[in-house]
Design an enzyme around this catalytic site. Sequence first.
Site, PDB file in Angstrom:
ATOM      1  N   LYS A   1      -3.316  -9.071   1.699  1.00 57.61           N
ATOM      2  CA  LYS A   1      -2.952  -9.125   0.274  1.00 57.61           C
ATOM      3  C   LYS A   1      -1.744 -10.027   0.013  1.00 57.61           C
ATOM      4  O   LYS A   1      -1.616 -10.586  -1.083  1.00 57.61           O
ATOM      5  CB  LYS A   1      -2.728  -7.730  -0.316  1.00 57.61           C
ATOM      6  CG  LYS A   1      -1.468  -7.016   0.134  1.00 57.61           C
ATOM      7  CD  LYS A   1      -0.448  -6.894  -0.971  1.00 57.61           C
ATOM      8  CE  LYS A   1       0.755  -6.059  -0.587  1.00 57.61           C
ATOM      9  NZ  LYS A   1       1.377  -6.246   0.710  1.00 57.61           N
TER      10      LYS A   1
ATOM     11  N   GLY B   1       0.830  -1.206   0.000  1.00 57.72           N
ATOM     12  CA  GLY B   1       0.000   0.000   0.000  1.00 57.72           C
ATOM     13  C   GLY B   1       0.865   1.257   0.000  1.00 57.72           C
ATOM     14  O   GLY B   1       0.528   2.277  -0.601  1.00 57.72           O
ATOM     15  N   ASN B   2       2.031   1.147   0.642  1.00 58.30           N
ATOM     16  CA  ASN B   2       2.946   2.282   0.734  1.00 58.30           C
ATOM     17  C   ASN B   2       3.615   2.608  -0.598  1.00 58.30           C
ATOM     18  O   ASN B   2       4.234   3.648  -0.741  1.00 58.30           O
ATOM     19  CB  ASN B   2       4.012   1.994   1.775  1.00 58.30           C
ATOM     20  CG  ASN B   2       4.715   0.695   1.458  1.00 58.30           C
ATOM     21  OD1 ASN B   2       5.530   0.642   0.567  1.00 58.30           O
ATOM     22  ND2 ASN B   2       4.361  -0.364   2.158  1.00 58.30           N
TER      23      ASN B   2
ATOM     24  N   LYS C   1      -8.162  -6.850  12.075  1.00 57.23           N
ATOM     25  CA  LYS C   1      -7.500  -5.944  11.127  1.00 57.23           C
ATOM     26  C   LYS C   1      -8.071  -4.530  11.266  1.00 57.23           C
ATOM     27  O   LYS C   1      -9.220  -4.288  10.921  1.00 57.23           O
ATOM     28  CB  LYS C   1      -7.727  -6.492   9.719  1.00 57.23           C
ATOM     29  CG  LYS C   1      -7.370  -5.555   8.619  1.00 57.23           C
ATOM     30  CD  LYS C   1      -6.170  -6.034   7.853  1.00 57.23           C
ATOM     31  CE  LYS C   1      -5.757  -5.000   6.833  1.00 57.23           C
ATOM     32  NZ  LYS C   1      -4.332  -4.898   6.670  1.00 57.23           N
TER      33      LYS C   1
ATOM     34  N   LYS D   1       4.048 -11.555   5.212  1.00 61.55           N
ATOM     35  CA  LYS D   1       4.902 -11.588   4.023  1.00 61.55           C
ATOM     36  C   LYS D   1       5.773 -12.841   4.040  1.00 61.55           C
ATOM     37  O   LYS D   1       5.901 -13.543   3.029  1.00 61.55           O
ATOM     38  CB  LYS D   1       5.784 -10.337   3.940  1.00 61.55           C
ATOM     39  CG  LYS D   1       4.976  -9.059   3.810  1.00 61.55           C
ATOM     40  CD  LYS D   1       5.878  -7.854   3.564  1.00 61.55           C
ATOM     41  CE  LYS D   1       5.127  -6.562   3.837  1.00 61.55           C
ATOM     42  NZ  LYS D   1       3.873  -6.433   3.108  1.00 61.55           N
TER      43      LYS D   1
HETATM   44  P1  ADP Z   1       2.775  -3.194   3.032  1.00 58.35           P
HETATM   45  O1  ADP Z   1       1.858  -2.056   2.777  1.00 58.35           O
HETATM   46  O2  ADP Z   1       3.912  -3.229   2.067  1.00 58.35           O
HETATM   47  O3  ADP Z   1       2.087  -4.545   3.179  1.00 58.35           O
HETATM   48  P2  ADP Z   1       3.300  -3.348   5.922  1.00 58.35           P
HETATM   49  O4  ADP Z   1       3.311  -2.108   6.766  1.00 58.35           O
HETATM   50  O5  ADP Z   1       2.144  -4.280   6.050  1.00 58.35           O
HETATM   51  O6  ADP Z   1       3.522  -2.847   4.425  1.00 58.35           O
HETATM   52  O7  ADP Z   1       4.643  -4.187   6.204  1.00 58.35           O
HETATM   53  C1  ADP Z   1       5.926  -3.572   6.135  1.00 58.35           C
HETATM   54  C2  ADP Z   1       6.362  -3.135   7.548  1.00 58.35           C
HETATM   55  O8  ADP Z   1       6.692  -4.276   8.337  1.00 58.35           O
HETATM   56  C3  ADP Z   1       7.609  -2.306   7.618  1.00 58.35           C
HETATM   57  O9  ADP Z   1       7.359  -0.943   7.354  1.00 58.35           O
HETATM   58  C4  ADP Z   1       8.089  -2.556   9.067  1.00 58.35           C
HETATM   59  O10 ADP Z   1       7.702  -1.460   9.877  1.00 58.35           O
HETATM   60  C5  ADP Z   1       7.300  -3.788   9.512  1.00 58.35           C
HETATM   61  N1  ADP Z   1       8.096  -4.855  10.111  1.00 58.35           N
HETATM   62  C6  ADP Z   1       7.706  -5.569  11.208  1.00 58.35           C
HETATM   63  N2  ADP Z   1       8.598  -6.502  11.522  1.00 58.35           N
HETATM   64  C7  ADP Z   1       9.611  -6.385  10.632  1.00 58.35           C
HETATM   65  C8  ADP Z   1      10.836  -7.105  10.454  1.00 58.35           C
HETATM   66  N3  ADP Z   1      11.211  -8.107  11.257  1.00 58.35           N
HETATM   67  N4  ADP Z   1      11.638  -6.744   9.421  1.00 58.35           N
HETATM   68  C9  ADP Z   1      11.273  -5.731   8.592  1.00 58.35           C
HETATM   69  N5  ADP Z   1      10.127  -5.006   8.722  1.00 58.35           N
HETATM   70  C10 ADP Z   1       9.293  -5.341   9.722  1.00 58.35           C
HETATM   71 MG    MG Z   2       0.693  -5.140   4.725  1.00 56.93          MG
END
Ligand code: ADP
Ligand code: MG
Length: 313
Positions: free
Chosen positions: A211, A16-17, A134, A273
């Site tokens: 997603k 989303g970012n 969520k 992820k």
């Molecule tokens: P997206 O919109 O890409 O799905 P998310 O915010 O859901 O983004 O996931 C990415 C975020 O995961 C990063 O910005 C970070 O703050 C967070 N995060 C949590 N744990 C970790 C980790 N172990 N390593 C890297 N990022 C992490």
């Molecule tokens: Mg996400």
Amino acid sequence: MNERAALPLLLVALGGNALLRAGEEGTLAQQFANLAAPVRQLARMARDYRLLITHGNGPQVGNLLLQQESCGEVPRLPLEILVAQTQGQIGYMIESSLDAAFMAEGIADPPPLVSLLSYVVVDAADPAFAHPSKPIGPFYPERPAANFPLIETPRGWRRVVASPEPRTIVEKREIRLLTAQGFIVICCGGGGIPVVREARGFQGIDAVIDKDLASARLAEEVGVELFLIATDVPGAALDFAGPRQRFLRKISAAEARSHLRAGQFAPGSMAPKVEACLRFLAGGGRRALICAVADLEAAVAGDAGTEIVRDES
Ligand code: ADP
Ligand code: MG
């Protein structure tokens, strides 16, 4: 069959970012500007791969929900309709950005491009429906009188919805046909429009599917060679945000699973992820990568991101 049919199929899940960054106002111009870097790379990558593109919709669906709630003159629309709206809106943005990128890269004969509304089937008996987790939409300073579940966060009260497991992508047949023909397909936006099976078809349901997990399901059902999750950090890290933080480069599925179990990846962000990558590999996939939106090409070349590879059997 055209000559693109022989190219390997690459799935890219855009966070989303990639469109709307934390702290930004989120104007349309900003969203288009944020898309430029990943899309320019995708245009070049389309020379060597057939592409399947999925995307998040968290900020956009939250904004639409807020618009619904601020107008009493027209009936409110349920969440599944808002997810459908964001698929149209973001699909249009990715398509038009890709068109511009093909021209900018001087690619005279780009592959055909389509964005597809996608439903994803969930199970009405999924335990997630009993435990909405969520958070979406606006923050409320006071607990609002609402007929939906809420949680209290450090920034205020927030609506929570269920995030059930994606069971199957309804349009998998169409997506297989289109990708086999060499089309670039944009689909499963926002994790897909959540539906449950009913006697006479499908019924939309109030939920938001993750997603990344929906993308893993899609990858398995369509037969993807390479799975790429693009987000706002360089990869998956150990001791994330702490003084000993270190990003992982290349790890086996077994290592990833053990870090996941040890709680190294936050639920709702990095954990799904890593889980999505593990599911993709367990389903027969070869390479899964998590990288920054700016590093798509470098990650595929093995020079950036976290790569998770199948265990030696
Ligand atoms: P997206 O919109 O890409 O799905 P998310 O915010 O859901 O983004 O996931 C990415 C975020 O995961 C990063 O910005 C970070 O703050 C967070 N995060 C949590 N744990 C970790 C980790 N172990 N390593 C890297 N990022 C992490
Ligand atoms: Mg996400």
